[in-house]
Scaffold this motif. Sequence first.
Motif: not given
Lengths: 114, 148
Positions: B2-13
């Motif tokens: 499995p892979i989680i791919s997402d946008v970085l948020q101001p707090q990080g990953a």
Amino acid sequence: MSVEPETAAAGQPASAAPFPVNVTPSGREALKLYEREIATYLRELPRLLDEGHAGRHTLIKGEEVLGIWDTDGEAIEAGRERFGLEPIFVKKIDPRDPQRFALLEAWLKSQCPS
Amino acid sequence: MPIISDVLQPQGALVDIQVGMSAASALALRLALRSVPSPVSARAVLDSGAEITCVDQKIIQSLGLPWGGATLINLPAHGGLTISAQHDVSLIIVHPSSNAAANLVIRNLAVLEVQLAALGYEALIGRDILANCRFLYDGPRQRFRLRY
């Protein structure tokens, strides 16, 4: 670039103020609750390292090292099987701990000079 | 894998997690004919600077987790060298697909109790978990990937 506390502390002259350690409220409570287990761990640590157990996980009760496992999960299972929901002391065997606990002791002494 | 791919948020990953009693503690509760508290949902930052996974004090207290030790670690996100109580938990990193088979499930894990909630997340996923994953922080594209 981050600076590891150990590196910073080693670079300080002996007379410098102790390296600050963040002691959380639960950490302060844990230091009292696990006083014997921490002493046992630090006493046994040189032997555990000599025997090649660095990075593994130990379960300690009082003055006794009850076992050593490859993962924290295995040590937790063994501890809960034996002691149920009582406090248990599972600790990763870490060669940096003598220096880290020395920094902690110096910091605590500096906070309570008496 | 499995892979989680997402946008970085101001707090990080940031990832979604569920924290509950460790499987070993839950078994001890059942043997004592006591109910097992439901897991708590939370947000966690993937933090390669944290030696061990950390969970906010309020979650630890709400679950009534038993004591599992004391740990002295370097935790840059929490002021450097830190000593705090250790507890054992079960921890799930929830895959965004809602496919439970794609979740990362850890049944018995030692975590550190710290105060985090004011920072916008309730847990730090440390190197104890990341050691079994591939974590890519793609700054230029403002994305991250976690493969496990």
